[in-house]
Motif scaffolding. Structure first.
Motif, mmCIF file in Angstrom:
data_model
loop_
_atom_site.group_PDB
_atom_site.id
_atom_site.type_symbol
_atom_site.label_atom_id
_atom_site.label_comp_id
_atom_site.label_asym_id
_atom_site.label_seq_id
_atom_site.Cartn_x
_atom_site.Cartn_y
_atom_site.Cartn_z
ATOM 1 N N PHE A 1 0.817 -1.216 0.000
ATOM 2 C CA PHE A 1 0.000 0.000 0.000
ATOM 3 C C PHE A 1 0.851 1.266 0.000
ATOM 4 C CE2 PHE A 1 -1.919 3.417 2.540
ATOM 5 C CZ PHE A 1 -2.985 3.740 1.717
ATOM 6 N N ALA A 2 1.804 1.384 0.913
ATOM 7 C CA ALA A 2 2.617 2.601 1.038
ATOM 8 C C ALA A 2 3.418 2.871 -0.238
ATOM 9 C CB ALA A 2 3.548 2.502 2.244
ATOM 10 N N GLN A 3 3.795 1.833 -0.963
ATOM 11 C CA GLN A 3 4.533 2.012 -2.216
ATOM 12 C C GLN A 3 3.618 2.484 -3.346
ATOM 13 O OE1 GLN A 3 5.974 -1.950 -2.644
ATOM 14 N NE2 GLN A 3 7.598 -1.718 -1.122
ATOM 15 N N GLU A 4 2.358 2.071 -3.291
ATOM 16 C CA GLU A 4 1.411 2.400 -4.354
ATOM 17 C C GLU A 4 0.653 3.700 -4.099
ATOM 18 O OE1 GLU A 4 -1.123 -0.996 -4.887
ATOM 19 O OE2 GLU A 4 0.560 -2.352 -5.127
ATOM 20 N N LEU A 5 0.716 4.236 -2.889
ATOM 21 C CA LEU A 5 -0.046 5.430 -2.516
ATOM 22 C C LEU A 5 0.424 6.724 -3.177
ATOM 23 C CD1 LEU A 5 -2.277 6.727 -0.781
ATOM 24 C CD2 LEU A 5 -0.557 6.935 1.057
ATOM 25 N N PRO A 6 1.722 6.984 -3.354
ATOM 26 C CA PRO A 6 2.146 8.287 -3.867
ATOM 27 C C PRO A 6 1.390 8.698 -5.128
ATOM 28 C CG PRO A 6 4.041 7.119 -3.064
ATOM 29 C CD PRO A 6 2.888 6.145 -3.024
ATOM 30 N N GLY A 7 0.998 9.978 -5.117
ATOM 31 C CA GLY A 7 0.233 10.543 -6.216
ATOM 32 C C GLY A 7 -0.701 11.606 -5.689
ATOM 33 N N VAL A 8 -1.569 12.075 -6.561
ATOM 34 C CA VAL A 8 -2.540 13.115 -6.223
ATOM 35 C C VAL A 8 -3.918 12.466 -6.144
ATOM 36 C CG1 VAL A 8 -3.582 15.299 -6.963
ATOM 37 C CG2 VAL A 8 -1.137 14.870 -7.379
ATOM 38 N N TRP A 9 -4.612 12.734 -5.024
ATOM 39 C CA TRP A 9 -5.909 12.121 -4.741
ATOM 40 C C TRP A 9 -6.932 13.212 -4.427
ATOM 41 C CZ3 TRP A 9 -6.391 6.866 -5.126
ATOM 42 C CH2 TRP A 9 -5.199 6.141 -5.202
ATOM 43 N N LYS A 10 -7.981 13.288 -5.223
ATOM 44 C CA LYS A 10 -9.024 14.315 -5.032
ATOM 45 C C LYS A 10 -10.269 13.675 -4.438
ATOM 46 C CE LYS A 10 -11.580 17.990 -7.288
ATOM 47 N NZ LYS A 10 -11.833 18.713 -8.528
ATOM 48 N N LEU A 11 -10.861 14.371 -3.472
ATOM 49 C CA LEU A 11 -12.084 13.878 -2.844
ATOM 50 C C LEU A 11 -13.166 13.685 -3.898
ATOM 51 C CD1 LEU A 11 -13.417 13.159 -0.116
ATOM 52 C CD2 LEU A 11 -14.214 15.526 -0.015
ATOM 53 N N ASP A 12 -13.734 12.484 -3.925
ATOM 54 C CA ASP A 12 -14.753 12.115 -4.893
ATOM 55 C C ASP A 12 -16.084 11.818 -4.214
ATOM 56 O OD1 ASP A 12 -15.317 11.313 -7.738
ATOM 57 O OD2 ASP A 12 -15.749 9.386 -6.770
ATOM 58 N N THR A 13 -16.015 11.415 -2.929
ATOM 59 C CA THR A 13 -17.222 11.067 -2.167
ATOM 60 C C THR A 13 -16.999 11.435 -0.707
ATOM 61 O OG1 THR A 13 -17.825 9.271 -3.670
ATOM 62 C CG2 THR A 13 -18.707 9.150 -1.432
ATOM 63 N N HIS B 1 -16.501 22.278 1.735
ATOM 64 C CA HIS B 1 -15.251 22.207 0.984
ATOM 65 C C HIS B 1 -14.774 20.767 0.881
ATOM 66 C CE1 HIS B 1 -13.509 21.996 5.019
ATOM 67 N NE2 HIS B 1 -12.435 21.502 4.447
ATOM 68 N N GLY B 2 -13.967 20.535 -0.120
ATOM 69 C CA GLY B 2 -13.345 19.241 -0.301
ATOM 70 C C GLY B 2 -11.843 19.382 -0.190
ATOM 71 N N THR B 3 -11.138 18.293 -0.418
ATOM 72 C CA THR B 3 -9.687 18.316 -0.281
ATOM 73 C C THR B 3 -9.027 17.486 -1.373
ATOM 74 O OG1 THR B 3 -9.846 16.472 1.272
ATOM 75 C CG2 THR B 3 -9.643 18.671 2.219
ATOM 76 N N THR B 4 -7.784 17.834 -1.632
ATOM 77 C CA THR B 4 -6.934 17.049 -2.511
ATOM 78 C C THR B 4 -5.658 16.738 -1.750
ATOM 79 O OG1 THR B 4 -7.831 18.106 -4.484
ATOM 80 C CG2 THR B 4 -5.696 16.997 -4.705
ATOM 81 N N TYR B 5 -5.349 15.451 -1.634
ATOM 82 C CA TYR B 5 -4.109 15.008 -0.999
ATOM 83 C C TYR B 5 -3.060 14.774 -2.072
ATOM 84 C CZ TYR B 5 -6.123 13.779 3.590
ATOM 85 O OH TYR B 5 -6.705 13.801 4.835
ATOM 86 N N THR B 6 -1.825 15.130 -1.743
ATOM 87 C CA THR B 6 -0.675 14.742 -2.550
ATOM 88 C C THR B 6 0.266 13.979 -1.627
ATOM 89 O OG1 THR B 6 -0.893 16.686 -3.959
ATOM 90 C CG2 THR B 6 1.235 15.537 -3.989
ATOM 91 N N PHE B 7 0.543 12.728 -1.976
ATOM 92 C CA PHE B 7 1.459 11.883 -1.209
ATOM 93 C C PHE B 7 2.705 11.660 -2.048
ATOM 94 C CE2 PHE B 7 -2.793 10.643 0.215
ATOM 95 C CZ PHE B 7 -2.663 10.744 1.590
ATOM 96 N N THR B 8 3.877 11.777 -1.425
ATOM 97 C CA THR B 8 5.130 11.522 -2.135
ATOM 98 C C THR B 8 5.766 10.243 -1.597
ATOM 99 O OG1 THR B 8 6.440 12.851 -0.600
ATOM 100 C CG2 THR B 8 5.522 13.987 -2.533
ATOM 101 N N ALA B 9 6.682 9.681 -2.356
ATOM 102 C CA ALA B 9 7.333 8.424 -1.991
ATOM 103 C C ALA B 9 8.216 8.571 -0.754
ATOM 104 C CB ALA B 9 8.149 7.895 -3.162
ATOM 105 N N ASP B 10 8.635 9.795 -0.425
ATOM 106 C CA ASP B 10 9.493 10.006 0.745
ATOM 107 C C ASP B 10 8.676 10.297 2.013
ATOM 108 O OD1 ASP B 10 8.632 12.558 0.114
ATOM 109 O OD2 ASP B 10 10.627 13.461 0.131
#
Length: 173
Positions: A49-61, A90-99
């Motif tokens: 999971f932690a390896q696949e998580l990095p990226g940009v995630w926008k609230l959809d629900t 309001h909603g949120t967008t998360y950005t997770f990086t590999a570090d």
């Protein structure tokens, strides 16, 4: 006499059936949509999971549930559809990086609101299926589902005293 007994029995059966409003009750289109996404995200691999998580995630629900997590009691956003009664939401967008760094950027129903991102460090507690945030954001979210396209967070909102499910959708980078 038999007719009176039969009528009494029918009345009792009807009364008992009416006491259980959730039995056989149709699920709303929003409940069906959320259940469909969650079903797609079950049984994710906690070790990767932690390896696949990095990226940009926008609230959809963004939905609230009853005390048993059985029925949606309120919704603000479901699969991109806004509840127009939630003015100022309001909603949120998360950005997770590999570090193990990240940011959370709010986006508001009204564009004049402050949309300054907050930064955080994150780590995944695989034993408890929890994503733990520290830094500007100090919180813990239970990861209830993940499939690379969707990320499902569940938590208890202590401010509003409700069970909340947030589903984030991966954004193209």
């Amino acid at each position: 006499m038999k007719t009176k007994v039969l009528i009494a029995l029918i009345a009792m059966v009807v009364a008992v059936a009416c006491e259980s409003p959730n039995d056989g009750q149709q699920k709303s289109k929003h409940e069906q949509a959320v259940e469909n996404i969650v079903a797609q995200c079950q049984n994710f691999d906690a070790t990767t999971f932690a390896q696949e998580l990095p990226g940009v995630w926008k609230l959809d629900t963004d939905v609230s549930y009853d005390e048993n997590w059985a029925r949606i009691t309120d919704w603000r956003l479901v699969t991109g559809e806004y509840n127009n009664e939630c003015i100022g939401w309001h909603g949120t967008t998360y950005t997770f990086t590999a570090d193990s760094k990240g940011s959370i950027a709010p986006w508001y129903y009204f564009p004049n609101e402050d949309q300054t991102p907050l930064v955080f460090d994150w780590h995944y507690d695989a034993e408890h299926n929890q994503l733990v945030f520290s830094g500007d954001v100090k919180s813990t979210r239970t990861v209830s589902g993940f499939n690379g396209e969707y990320l499902v967070f569940d938590y208890y909102d202590t401010t509003n005293e409700r069970n909340v499910r947030n589903i984030y959708k991966r954004q193209a980078e």
